[in-house]
Structures are given as structure tokens and as C-alpha cells.
Design an enzyme around this catalytic site. Structure first.
Site, PDB file in Angstrom:
ATOM      1  CB  VAL A   1      -0.926   0.020   1.234  1.00 41.01           C
ATOM      2  CG1 VAL A   1      -1.904   1.181   1.141  1.00 41.01           C
ATOM      3  CG2 VAL A   1      -1.657  -1.305   1.380  1.00 41.01           C
ATOM      4  CB  CYS A   2       1.387   3.900  -2.538  1.00 37.40           C
ATOM      5  SG  CYS A   2       2.350   5.415  -2.799  1.00 37.40           S
TER       6      CYS A   2
END
Length: 274
Positions: free
Chosen positions: A141-142
Site C-alpha cells: 500500500v503506497c
């Protein structure tokens, strides 16, 4: 920089068209058909983009992607997955041979991101760079984890950016969210248990924050477009000249979107062959 740059705001498009357009801008600049170019855009539906080398089969919960009516696409650039929804997205294409473009990814990002930092300042947001080295702990998840020189407010990540270099051209693009549907975000990823999913979801607010949360105001795409256009123009000394695409150029974009960015061979399985 002190040279003319193309500027184009392409508005809202599908995930496939957005990624195809970034790629053709890179190609056209490499071929000398367009100047270095700054592009702003949005997404017609919530869209999940994964990094060039990310294992989508392992990371993404595809039944939930479908449940939320999200589009799914793989980027040319690396990094972790990003949920694009209520945001302004930017992209830059520029020859890596320009004397003002540093040779390393980190240094080039720092230089180009000065325009982003100024855009936040234009909105009254006290953003600053993180000096945190990239963690050895991987996340899909960035926005869970800032990398070196990314922007934070009170230690919380506020935007996600990625870069690649191909055909002698640097492509950098990034997500500047106004708000974020955190419930949806963590539905889109696979976790060993639902308990872990909920733990990650609850912890996320301590790791990332959006423009609307910081300012306690609801912003629009137009608000951000003006603030960040001025940010790039003033901080990087860009002489922005409107760029318009011809019908034949749009046909090229849509053809690439159809033949590459809507195809499972690229979106789902590409990382197996690299």
C-alpha cells in the site's frame, strides 16, 4: 529551467487511458514531437494502479476490486499500489539529458518535487520533506510508508510519487489526494486474516493524511490544479505553454489503452516476465 514546457490538463479518464497517455507523452517527447511536458489529470472511476514490478496476484483482493467497481491498471513506474479517486494526478516527461535533470532517481525526484511542495504551500499546508530512508519492510500500500524525500505533514505522508526512465526520457507521476476512502482502500488488498486487515486500516490514519483532513475544508480538482500549476511554474521556472492533442494523437492514446492497458497480460501478469 527557463525554457518552454508543454502544459496539458486532460481532465477525467479511465485508468487505461490515463496510463496510455502518460506512455505516449514519453514516446512523443523521445521522438522530438512535443517539448518537456507537465500534465494534470483525474480518474473517471476509483482506480487501483500497481507498480511495474508488483505481484498483483499476491497483493490484490480482486473480488473486492470488483465489489467496489474499481478499475485496475499496471503503471510503467515502480512502487506500491495506489488508490486513485478524489485527487489531482500529475505527470512530467522530460529528457534525462537536460543539464538540470540530476542523474539519480532520488536527486531528480527532489528537484522536480519542489513544484509539488510549493503547491501545498500555496494551499496553506505546511508540508516538508521526510528524510527517512526507505524501510526494508515491504508494503503493498503506497501511502503506508514515506520514502526518502517524499512529503509529509506532522510525519504523515501526503502524496505518492513514482518515476522511470525509458528511451532517454524521465517520466514521473504522482497522486495528490484531496480525500481518501480508507475503508475501500484496505478492502482492495489481500491479508492473512480479517483481523490483520482491520488492524492495518485503523493504523493507517497515523501514517497518511489528505488535503481536506489537514485544512478542514473540501477542495476541488480546480483548486488543486491552480495551486500546483503555480507551484511548478514558479519553483521550477517553467514557461508553461498550452498543449493540445490532435484527433490522430488521441486515436493513438486510445489504441494503446485498448491493446495494452486493458489487457490481463500487462495488468495482471507482466511482473512474471521481468
Amino acid at each position: 529551467m527557463n525554457e518552454p514546457w508543454g502544459f496539458i490538463d486532460t481532465g477525467y479518464h479511465s485508468a487505461a487511458v490515463n496510463m496510455a497517455l502518460d506512455e505516449v507523452l514519453l514516446n512523443w517527447h523521445s521522438e522530438g514531437k512535443i517539448p518537456p511536458t507537465l500534465r494534470f489529470y483525474g480518474w473517471s472511476k476509483p482506480s487501483l494502479s500497481v507498480g511495474h514490478f508488483q505481484n498483483a496476484e499476491r497483493a490484490i483482493d480482486f473480488p473486492n476490486v470488483e465489489k467496489h467497481s474499481c478499475e485496475f491498471v499496471r503503471r510503467l513506474t515502480g512502487g506500491s499500489a495506489v488508490l486513485h479517486d478524489d485527487e489531482l494526478t500529475y505527470s512530467i516527461v522530460v529528457s534525462e539529458n537536460k543539464d538540470y535533470i540530476p542523474k539519480t532517481i532520488r536527486s531528480a525526484y527532489y528537484m522536480l518535487s519542489k513544484g509539488i511542495l510549493k503547491g501545498y504551500k500555496n494551499l496553506g499546508i505546511p508540508a516538508d520533506y521526510t528524510i527517512q530512508e526507505k524501510s526494508s519492510t515491504r508494503t503493498d500500500v503506497c501511502f503506508e510508508q514515506p520514502a526518502f524525500y517524499e512529503m509529509v505533514v506532522d510525519g504523515k505522508k501526503i502524496c505518492g510519487n513514482a518515476q522511470t526512465r525509458k528511451q532517454g526520457v524521465l517520466l514521473q507521476h504522482g497522486s495528490i489526494p484531496m480525500s481518501m476512502n480508507k475503508d475501500m482502500l484496505f478492502d482492495l488488498f489481500r491479508f492473512p486474516t480479517e483481523k490483520i486487515r482491520e488492524k492495518k486500516r485503523k493504523a493507517f490514519s497515523e501514517k497518511a493524511i489528505t488535503i481536506n483532513e489537514i485544512t478542514k475544508k473540501r477542495h476541488t480538482y480546480d483548486d488543486l490544479r491552480e495551486a500546483f500549476r503555480k507551484g511548478f511554474q514558479t519553483e521550477l521556472h517553467m514557461d508553461l505553454v498550452p498543449l493540445e492533442l490532435s484527433d490522430s494523437q488521441w486515436e493513438e492514446v486510445h489504441e494503446l489503452a485498448k491493446t495494452k492497458y486493458t489487457q490481463e497480460e500487462w495488468n495482471l501478469y507482466h511482473q512474471r516476465s521481468v
